[in-house]
Design an enzyme around this catalytic site. Structure first.
Site, PDB file in Angstrom:
ATOM      1  N   ARG A 213       4.913  64.406  82.253  1.00 42.23           N
ATOM      2  CA  ARG A 213       4.408  63.191  81.631  1.00 42.23           C
ATOM      3  C   ARG A 213       5.541  62.275  81.172  1.00 42.23           C
ATOM      4  NH1 ARG A 213       1.113  61.406  76.565  1.00 42.23           N
ATOM      5  NH2 ARG A 213      -0.300  59.965  77.604  1.00 42.23           N
TER       6      ARG A 213
ATOM      7  N   HIS B 270       5.797  58.435  82.287  1.00 43.92           N
ATOM      8  CA  HIS B 270       5.774  57.307  81.352  1.00 43.92           C
ATOM      9  C   HIS B 270       7.093  56.535  81.340  1.00 43.92           C
ATOM     10  CE1 HIS B 270       2.032  57.938  78.637  1.00 43.92           C
ATOM     11  NE2 HIS B 270       1.771  58.186  79.897  1.00 43.92           N
TER      12      HIS B 270
ATOM     13  N   HIS C 154      -3.042  65.802  86.313  1.00 41.98           N
ATOM     14  CA  HIS C 154      -3.848  66.345  85.212  1.00 41.98           C
ATOM     15  C   HIS C 154      -4.311  67.774  85.482  1.00 41.98           C
ATOM     16  CE1 HIS C 154      -4.706  62.173  83.227  1.00 41.98           C
ATOM     17  NE2 HIS C 154      -3.475  62.601  83.040  1.00 41.98           N
TER      18      HIS C 154
ATOM     19  N   TRP D 139      -7.550  70.155  81.065  1.00 48.63           N
ATOM     20  CA  TRP D 139      -8.448  69.780  82.171  1.00 48.63           C
ATOM     21  C   TRP D 139      -8.891  71.013  82.972  1.00 48.63           C
ATOM     22  CZ3 TRP D 139      -4.270  66.766  80.707  1.00 48.63           C
ATOM     23  CH2 TRP D 139      -4.512  65.409  80.468  1.00 48.63           C
TER      24      TRP D 139
END
Ligand code: CCH
Length: 291
Positions: free
Chosen positions: A34, A38, A162, A178
């Site tokens: 992540r 980002h 995810h 998830w």
């Protein structure tokens, strides 16, 4: 300290930072994936601003964007690696950490090239709010990812990240993982999106998300409920996205191949190179390709 340019030595030290029994599900890998995303996902191709060059998340303007809440943990886990290899730029280290984590957690090889600079060019700083908001729908996802230069197929492939990690109430406000094994990269996320009956629920903080509870099991034998963001559910309700969800649910190799290409493209946004791989951006004052 390693020899400048010894990226294999850096990779090894990133691997050594992955196993953390007390952190989340035992691995820092998901939050590294992540962090890399980002750092790059602020890119706007129209104005050629944002992107991983500059490692802007070190500063409050970008690091303090509510969308980046929690990524300070990922950066802190990588600090010992930076200390051992001070020659690597943060922008290279963070993007490489995402690539190493995908591979170590069972995912595909992702092509990665070094040379990003940590020079912060104020005129390239992205405004806050460029990263996607999980509470929204298909139009919003397209707006954000088309801005970076991705198409519908690439959006769905990237969303397959995810499979890893979880949402945290104290970071995004959403809660839960998830998939059942959130430290193993696979196409399970797509399978579950199609197969399970997801129910909209409102958490006690007022945040809306979808959850799956296995009601066939007695309450004390149930795992933690699985979750989907409204943006995840948009992938199955939108006619442009849905066929790709089905393809990736059926064909793990195809998903791995497409994810690998799209993630590599993401990490290169805003970076221009000559045929040897040297970065040619004129604002590259500190970086430079070390072969
Ligand atoms: Fe994501 N993501 N993501 N995501 N994401 C969150 C967590 C992870 C959205 C929202 C969220 C991508 C696309 C999207 C990961 C990788 C990728 C969270 C929870 C939210 C919210 C944050 C928290 O609470 O800690 C939205 C919206 C989109 C697109 O519309 C893409 C693309 C990638 C990578 C290729 C990973 C991995 C996580 C787990 C992080 C962790 O800490 O476990």
């Amino acid at each position: 300290m390693s020899k400048p340019g010894d990226y294999d030595a850096v990779r090894k030290d990133i691997v050594a930072q992955l196993k953390k029994p007390d952190y989340d599900d035992g691995s820092t890998g998901p939050v590294f994936v992540r962090l890399a995303w980002h750092s790059a996902g602020t890119y706007d191709q129209e104005t050629d601003t944002g992107g991983s060059n500059g490692a802007g998340m070190r500063y409050d303007q970008e690091g303090g964007d509510p969308a980046n809440a929690g990524l300070e943990h990922a950066r802190a886990f990588l600090e010992p690696v930076k200390e051992r290899h001070p020659w690597i730029t943060y922008s290279d280290l963070w993007t490489l950490a995402g690539v190493v984590a995908v591979k170590e957690l069972g995912g595909p090889d992702v092509n990665w090239k070094p040379g990003r600079t940590d020079f912060v060019d104020d005129s390239k700083l992205p405004p806050r709010g460029r990263l996607p908001d999980g509470a929204q729908g298909a139009d919003h996802i397209r707006h954000v990812f088309y801005r970076m230069g991705f198409n519908d197929q690439e959006i769905v492939a990237l969303s397959g990240a995810h499979n890893l990690g979880r949402t945290h109430k104290d970071r995004s406000g959403f809660n839960g993982p998830w998939v059942n094994n959130p430290t193993r990269f696979s196409n399970q996320y797509f399978k579950l999106l199609i197969k399970l009956e997801w129910k909209l629920t409102t958490l006690d903080n007022g945040v809306k998300q979808f959850i799956y509870v296995d009601e066939d099991l007695p309450e004390d034998e149930r795992d933690e409920p699985l979750m989907m963001l409204p943006t995840d559910m948009a992938l199955v309700s939108d006619p442009g996205f849905e066929p790709w969800v089905r393809k990736y649910a059926d064909d793990k190799d195809l998903f791995f191949d497409h994810f690998s290409k799209a993630y590599a493209k993401l990490l290169e946004l805003g970076i221009r190179r000559d045929e040897k791989g040297n970065i040619t951006n004129t604002d590259n004052k500190l970086g430079g390709y070390i072969s």
